[in-house]
Design an enzyme around this catalytic site. Structure first.
Site, PDB file in Angstrom:
ATOM      1  N   ASP A  36       1.103  -1.153   0.007  1.00  0.00           N
ATOM      2  CA  ASP A  36       0.006   0.089  -0.408  1.00  0.00           C
ATOM      3  C   ASP A  36       1.104   1.260   0.411  1.00  0.00           C
ATOM      4  O   ASP A  36       2.031   0.870  -0.252  1.00  0.00           O
ATOM      5  CB  ASP A  36      -1.117  -0.080   1.193  1.00  0.00           C
ATOM      6  CG  ASP A  36      -0.435   0.002   2.452  1.00  0.00           C
ATOM      7  OD1 ASP A  36       0.911   0.335   2.774  1.00  0.00           O
ATOM      8  OD2 ASP A  36      -1.427  -0.068   3.495  1.00  0.00           O
TER       9      ASP A  36
ATOM     10  N   ASP B  42      -8.097  -7.784   1.577  1.00  0.00           N
ATOM     11  CA  ASP B  42      -7.036  -7.292   2.996  1.00  0.00           C
ATOM     12  C   ASP B  42      -7.381  -7.201   3.717  1.00  0.00           C
ATOM     13  O   ASP B  42      -8.418  -6.238   4.560  1.00  0.00           O
ATOM     14  CB  ASP B  42      -5.962  -6.740   2.676  1.00  0.00           C
ATOM     15  CG  ASP B  42      -5.963  -5.527   3.030  1.00  0.00           C
ATOM     16  OD1 ASP B  42      -4.615  -4.960   3.284  1.00  0.00           O
ATOM     17  OD2 ASP B  42      -6.641  -4.987   2.511  1.00  0.00           O
TER      18      ASP B  42
END
EC number: 2.4.2.29
Length: 380
Positions: free
Chosen positions: A97, A271
């Site tokens: 990320d 996730d």
């Protein structure tokens, strides 16, 4: 004769069943079967787990976190050591990320402007600057396979004007990230749809990102404290605008129930830290619903969490032993329950994929929710 690994990032949509989608992401480092759950390896480790165990549960891909890894051990050091895959001994796909969420949530001091964000490290108080270009540079140094754009994630509830400002900034940053990413064969950069809980802003964000023709798209800014029905409403509004031929990733979600309901609306990738974080605190997710192993009812129960599971942590250890470990604050308790939870999540994803392939996802979803509602085994 083994099939040659793909040289490019490719997404194949194999089948749909209602809104649910069965697919496959092919990359040089492996295939990601979708719908997929991606265990979170924030600082290069899925907490309390060996990565070979993570792989054995059925995970095709894990996450790393740009913010944490840039602070420790630093992206430059990871690159000198051969990249994140080499350092942590995970030869399969890794998604990183962008660090935007952590900058917003963890930094004690931050200054945001068009160029990026200047923030104080939560580790040692040192000052850092993260621009869209620097975020992509860090993710490249880490060697990640799927890189996320830098975005500004606004905590909900928030004023519509503030949500709009952050969404527009994120769109401009997405364009800069796309330019910085350039053409990297076999890798991908995903854009992130923002817009809080304002339908019109979600649609504008999705339409703006679609113009960039990225390899994948995420829905961000949800699972930040809003009720489930708000999250699902935003998915109902946003997903029809997102390209059907590209993978769709719902960031930071969530519970097994969140996953089922989001798959039914067309999400491909998930996730969440929940399975490992909950495991470290004594909470197990099972096909019979949630089980708090700390409760006294388990103290003399020699039955396993799930006798049908293929995971040793679920099948071979008694509830009595798990209860003892957790109540004694022994590290092994958190390790076994994290292992169990990740295995359960992957078994759920496997069941979802099989049900879509067989054209019976709606029945699978109803049966799974019904089994959760029946609750755990009766006490001994």
């Amino acid at each position: 004769m083994t099939e040659a690994a793909p040289t490019n990032f490719e997404f194949t949509l194999k089948k749909t069943d209602g809104g649910a989608r069965l697919g496959e992401v092919s990359m040089p480092r492996g295939v990601i079967r979708t719908p997929a759950f991606m265990p979170v390896g924030t600082v290069g480790t899925v907490k309390a787990m060996y990565l070979d165990q993570v792989r054995e549960t059925g995970a095709d891909i894990i996450l790393g976190n740009t913010y944490h890894l840039m602070l420790r051990p630093t992206a430059e050091r990871v690159a000198r050591l051969g990249g994140l895959h080499e350092l942590i001994r995970w030869p399969y796909p890794i998604l990183t990320d962008s660090g935007g969420f952590q900058v917003m949530s963890l930094s004690g001091l931050r200054k945001l402007d068009e160029q990026g964000v200047t923030f104080k490290s939560h580790v040692d108080g040192s000052l850092h600057h993260m621009s869209p270009e620097r975020s992509i540079e860090i993710q490249g140094l880490l060697g990640s396979d799927i890189q996320m754009q830098l975005d500004e994630c606004v905590a909900l509830p928030a004023e519509p004007r503030e949500i709009e400002r952050a969404m527009e900034m994120s769109l401009r940053w997405a364009e800069r990230c796309r330019v910085a990413f350039g053409n990297q064969p076999g890798k991908a950069m995903f854009g992130i749809v923002q817009g809080g809980d304002v339908p019109a802003l979600r649609i504008r964000s999705a339409e703006g990102l679609k113009q960039l023709d990225l390899k994948g798209y995420a829905v961000g800014g949800l699972a930040v404290g809003e009720p489930q029905h708000v999250m699902l409403e935003m998915l109902n509004i946003t997903l029809p605008v997102m390209p059907a031929e590209k993978p769709r990733y719902l960031m930071g979600v969530g519970t097994p129930d969140d996953i089922l309901k989001s798959v039914s609306r067309g999400i491909d990738m998930f996730d969440c830290v929940m399975p490992t974080r909950s495991g470290r605190h004594g909470l197990a997710f099972t096909r019979r619903g949630k089980v708090n192993i700390r409760n006294a009812r388990h103290a003399e129960d020699m039955r396993p969490l799930d006798e049908q599971s293929t995971c040793p942590a679920s099948r071979d250890y008694s509830r009595a032993y798990l209860h003892h470990l957790v109540r004694s604050n022994e590290a092994l308790g958190g390790m076994l329950l994290s292992w169990h939870n990740l295995a359960y999540y992957q078994e759920l994803m496997q069941g979802i994929r099989r049900a879509i392939a067989e054209g019976r996802f709606a029945d699978f979803m109803a049966e799974t929710i019904e089994e959760w509602a029946r609750g755990d085994l009766a006490p001994v």
